[in-house]
Every structure is written in C-alpha cells, then in structure tokens.
Design a protein around this motif. Structure first.
Motif, mmCIF file in Angstrom:
data_model
loop_
_atom_site.group_PDB
_atom_site.id
_atom_site.type_symbol
_atom_site.label_atom_id
_atom_site.label_comp_id
_atom_site.label_asym_id
_atom_site.label_seq_id
_atom_site.Cartn_x
_atom_site.Cartn_y
_atom_site.Cartn_z
ATOM 1 N N THR A 36 -0.496 -5.999 -33.001
ATOM 2 C CA THR A 36 -1.439 -5.509 -34.000
ATOM 3 C C THR A 36 -1.223 -4.030 -34.296
ATOM 4 O O THR A 36 -0.893 -3.248 -33.409
ATOM 5 C CB THR A 36 -2.887 -5.723 -33.532
ATOM 6 N N VAL A 37 -1.411 -3.677 -35.545
ATOM 7 C CA VAL A 37 -1.360 -2.283 -35.989
ATOM 8 C C VAL A 37 -2.641 -2.010 -36.765
ATOM 9 O O VAL A 37 -2.942 -2.719 -37.732
ATOM 10 C CB VAL A 37 -0.140 -2.021 -36.892
ATOM 11 N N VAL A 38 -3.402 -1.012 -36.340
ATOM 12 C CA VAL A 38 -4.643 -0.647 -37.018
ATOM 13 C C VAL A 38 -4.433 0.669 -37.749
ATOM 14 O O VAL A 38 -4.007 1.663 -37.156
ATOM 15 C CB VAL A 38 -5.813 -0.524 -36.031
ATOM 16 N N LYS A 39 -4.724 0.673 -39.039
ATOM 17 C CA LYS A 39 -4.618 1.890 -39.844
ATOM 18 C C LYS A 39 -5.929 2.138 -40.585
ATOM 19 O O LYS A 39 -6.648 1.198 -40.924
ATOM 20 C CB LYS A 39 -3.469 1.773 -40.846
ATOM 21 N N PRO A 40 -6.232 3.397 -40.847
ATOM 22 C CA PRO A 40 -7.455 3.702 -41.611
ATOM 23 C C PRO A 40 -7.281 3.330 -43.075
ATOM 24 O O PRO A 40 -6.176 3.403 -43.627
ATOM 25 C CB PRO A 40 -7.596 5.217 -41.446
ATOM 26 N N LEU A 41 -8.373 2.928 -43.709
ATOM 27 C CA LEU A 41 -8.371 2.619 -45.131
ATOM 28 C C LEU A 41 -9.605 3.263 -45.747
ATOM 29 O O LEU A 41 -10.698 3.171 -45.184
ATOM 30 C CB LEU A 41 -8.391 1.104 -45.359
ATOM 31 N N GLY A 47 -16.218 9.540 -46.225
ATOM 32 C CA GLY A 47 -15.559 8.959 -45.063
ATOM 33 C C GLY A 47 -14.048 9.038 -45.105
ATOM 34 O O GLY A 47 -13.391 8.734 -44.101
ATOM 35 N N THR A 48 -13.481 9.460 -46.237
ATOM 36 C CA THR A 48 -12.019 9.515 -46.340
ATOM 37 C C THR A 48 -11.428 10.523 -45.371
ATOM 38 O O THR A 48 -10.454 10.233 -44.669
ATOM 39 C CB THR A 48 -11.599 9.858 -47.782
#
Length: 382
Positions: A36-41, A47-48
């Motif tokens: 798994t790879v978690v990235k911000p969106l 919140g950016t």
C-alpha cells in the motif's frame, strides 16, 4: 496487489492522511500481503497546506501578520523538504478569521498574505504553492503588493489606505521598492474559479455579497477594480482583467498572475503534481480515493474525480469511499470511479458519524470488507 490510497479529507472529521491510513488498515487486514502507498489528496482549499506538509514531510512555520481587518494574528504555512512554501490565503486573510459582525468588505485587506509570502522569501523559499479559497477580501490583491514593497500611491504620492476602499484614491503603481527576490520566485496558485475581475461575473458582483458586501458597495468596488486594472497595465502591460481566474479570491488571482507571474491551476491537479501522484498511479494495480460526501458535486471536478481521471489515463480501476453517498453519485462512473461505498456501518446521527474515531473505524471496516470481496473474486478467477 499494489494499492494507491489517495483520499481527500472528510471535512470536520478526518484529514486526508488520517482517512488514507484508516483505509490502509482495513485493506491490510483483508490482504496482509498487499503493498500500500498512502498519499495526501486535496483540492487547493482548506486543509491543502496541512495535507502537503504532513504527507511530504514538511515543517510548519508560524508568522505574525496583519489579518483581514488589520488585527495582528498568527498565520501558519508550510515549507516542504525541497524548500517549496505551501500556504493558504485564508490563513492570513480568511473569512473564518472574522466574527460575522466584523466583516467589512471595503476595509478588508490581503496585506497579511503579502507578509506571509515575504516571510517565506526571507527564509529562502522561491517556489510557492498557494491556495486562494475562503478569503474575506475584495481588494484585488492590492494589500498583498503593499506588503511586498510595491508602491500603491495616491495623487500626492502617499500610500493608499488598505482594503477596497483605498483603490478609489489609487493614482500610481510602482515596483521600484518591491522585494528583489520576487524576480526569482515561481508561484503556482490553486484556483478552480474562472470568473474575470470585473463586470456581471466579476468578483464584486458574484462573491463580495457572501463576504458581507451591501448592494450599494458592489458598483463602487467594481469600478475601483477596473481602475486598479488599468493602472496595473502601466506597470505590468500583460495585465488582463478578463483573464479566467482574475476574479478569484476578491481579485487576488489577478495580482498573483500579473504582478507576481503566478500560474493558476486546478487545485487537485496542482496537489497531485506536487506529490508525484502520476508516477505512483503507474506503479499500482488499483486506486482508492474518496471524500466526506460522494455526490454530483464530486463529479464536477472535485479531487476524487480528478484522481479518477488520472487513474483511468493509465487504465487503473478506482474505488471510492465516502462518509455519505448522495444524489448524483451515479455520475461518478462516467468520471472513472468504478464503485462507490458509503462507510456507515450502522444507523447513527450525523454528529456520531463525524466523530474522528467513529469515522476512522467505519472507513477501515468498509475497506476491509470491500477488499475481502476483491480477494474472493480474484481467487475465483484464477
């Protein structure tokens, strides 16, 4: 299986990375061998900066600035490991910084935004990502220029007052004393607003009433911004008040584009570029996205839809999770989201659903069930 998880924040509940980690936990319970790879969106709005700072290992930086009505406040922005400054205009000139009875659209200024930019410049930043949503201002970005050393002068050569009210006295714009380092700065601006600076679709008519403008203020502000744009052309000949996005954030889009050479971009696309999202998509088997409510508005270019479009560019299946799945969600299939799932696991109130622990647990449980089903289907097809 390799899974990319990029979920927008569940507003008022989970940050982008909190949502991503919750989904990841559920996926790994269902498929312990998954990578798994978690990235911000994020879409460039509230919140950016937090999403990019936490998701990319940046650091938060605080600075004292003048808020929209001149009161000194502490604004926070981020500096990423590569030196890029990430900031939200709303941190220094946002509507949420004011009580409703303090809203004064004629006096509200973007001066604090310029102070925030200047602070980042003094710390060596030359690359900027700025989200310009949520402003309390309609001064065309004039205050920002004042804080950066530009001369906005009246007929006597004196600085004009801050805010939209001061533009009525503006006679000259000079760049002689502007921060010299600005010549080396590159501004990428997260902006999904297409409005011009002036006219029926301009910022004064369309957005100022939401910020407390009275009906009689609107033609005055619109005229002042036309005057500002004409004078801007004297210093920056390319200045075009009719350019798409010039009216964003009370005209801040106009100033960022033409005085500071900024590039206005889709917020979600800008964030995905900064996080190297396309490279990540190319290396996985499936993409997981989502946001607090998946509905027809999501289909109109919000972050999960932009994420899905990128995934489909590379032929990847897309699953989306939402705190709710509302009217119009069926349109998301056309946007590249193959299946939507509501994460609620039992009847509850909205307040209960939005509690951080509940939302994280529900998202994790739903992701586990969905990927358990994917695992079963995969085993049957072997």
């Amino acid at each position: 299986m390799k899974v990319l998880i990029a979920i927008d924040s569940f507003k008022g509940s989970l940050s982008s990375l909190e949502a991503g980690r919750a989904a990841e936990r559920g996926i790994l319970r269902a498929m312990p061998d998954a990578v798994t790879v978690v990235k911000p969106l994020a879409d460039g709005g509230e919140g950016t900066a937090e999403a990019l700072i936490t998701g990319m290992g940046g650091r938060a930086q605080s600075v004292t600035v003048h808020g929209p009505i001149g009161r000194k406040i502490t604004a926070e922005y981020g500096i990423l490991p590569d030196g890029t400054a990430v900031m939200e205009m709303a941190a220094a000139a946002g509507l949420t910084l004011l009580h409703e009875n303090e809203r004064d659209i004629m006096a509200a200024s973007t001066y604090g935004v310029g102070e925030m930019i200047g602070d980042a410049v003094s710390r060596g930043c030359r690359e900027f990502i700025i989200g310009i949503g949520g402003s309390a201002t309609n001064d065309g970005g004039a205050g920002c220029l004042q804080a950066l050393g530009f001369g906005l002068l009246d007929s006597k050569g004196e600085p004009i007052s801050r805010g939209a009210v001061g533009l009525a006295d503006l006679a000259e714009i000079t760049a002689d004393n502007a921060l010299p380092e600005l010549r080396d700065c590159h501004f990428r601006v997260a902006c999904d607003v297409k409005n011009p600076l002036c006219g029926e679709n301009g910022c004064s008519r369309v957005f100022a009433p939401q910020k407390g403008a009275a009906e009689e203020d609107i033609p005055l502000m619109d005229g002042c911004l036309r005057h500002y744009a004409e004078l801007m052309k004297g210093t920056f000949p390319q200045a075009d008040p009719d350019r798409e996005g010039a009216g964003a954030a009370g005209g801040m889009g106009f100033t960022l584009m033409f005085a500071l050479g900024g590039e206005l971009r889709s917020g979600a696309e800008l964030v995905m570029e900064a996080t190297a999202m396309e490279q990540a998509v190319m290396q996985v088997d499936i993409v997981v996205t989502g946001e607090g409510c998946l509905d027809g508005q999501t289909a109109m270019g919000k972050a999960p839809a932009v994420m899905a479009a990128l995934a489909k560019k590379h032929g990847k299946p897309v699953i989306a999770f939402g705190g709710a799945v509302g009217s119009g969600a069926e349109l998301l299939r056309e946007k590249g989201i193959d299946a939507c799932f509501c994460i609620q696991t039992r009847p509850c109130t909205l307040a209960e659903a939005m509690e951080r622990e509940n939302a994280a647990e529900n998202l994790s449980k739903t992701a586990e069930q969905v990927f358990s089903a994917i695992k079963i289907v995969g085993s049957l097809s072997e």
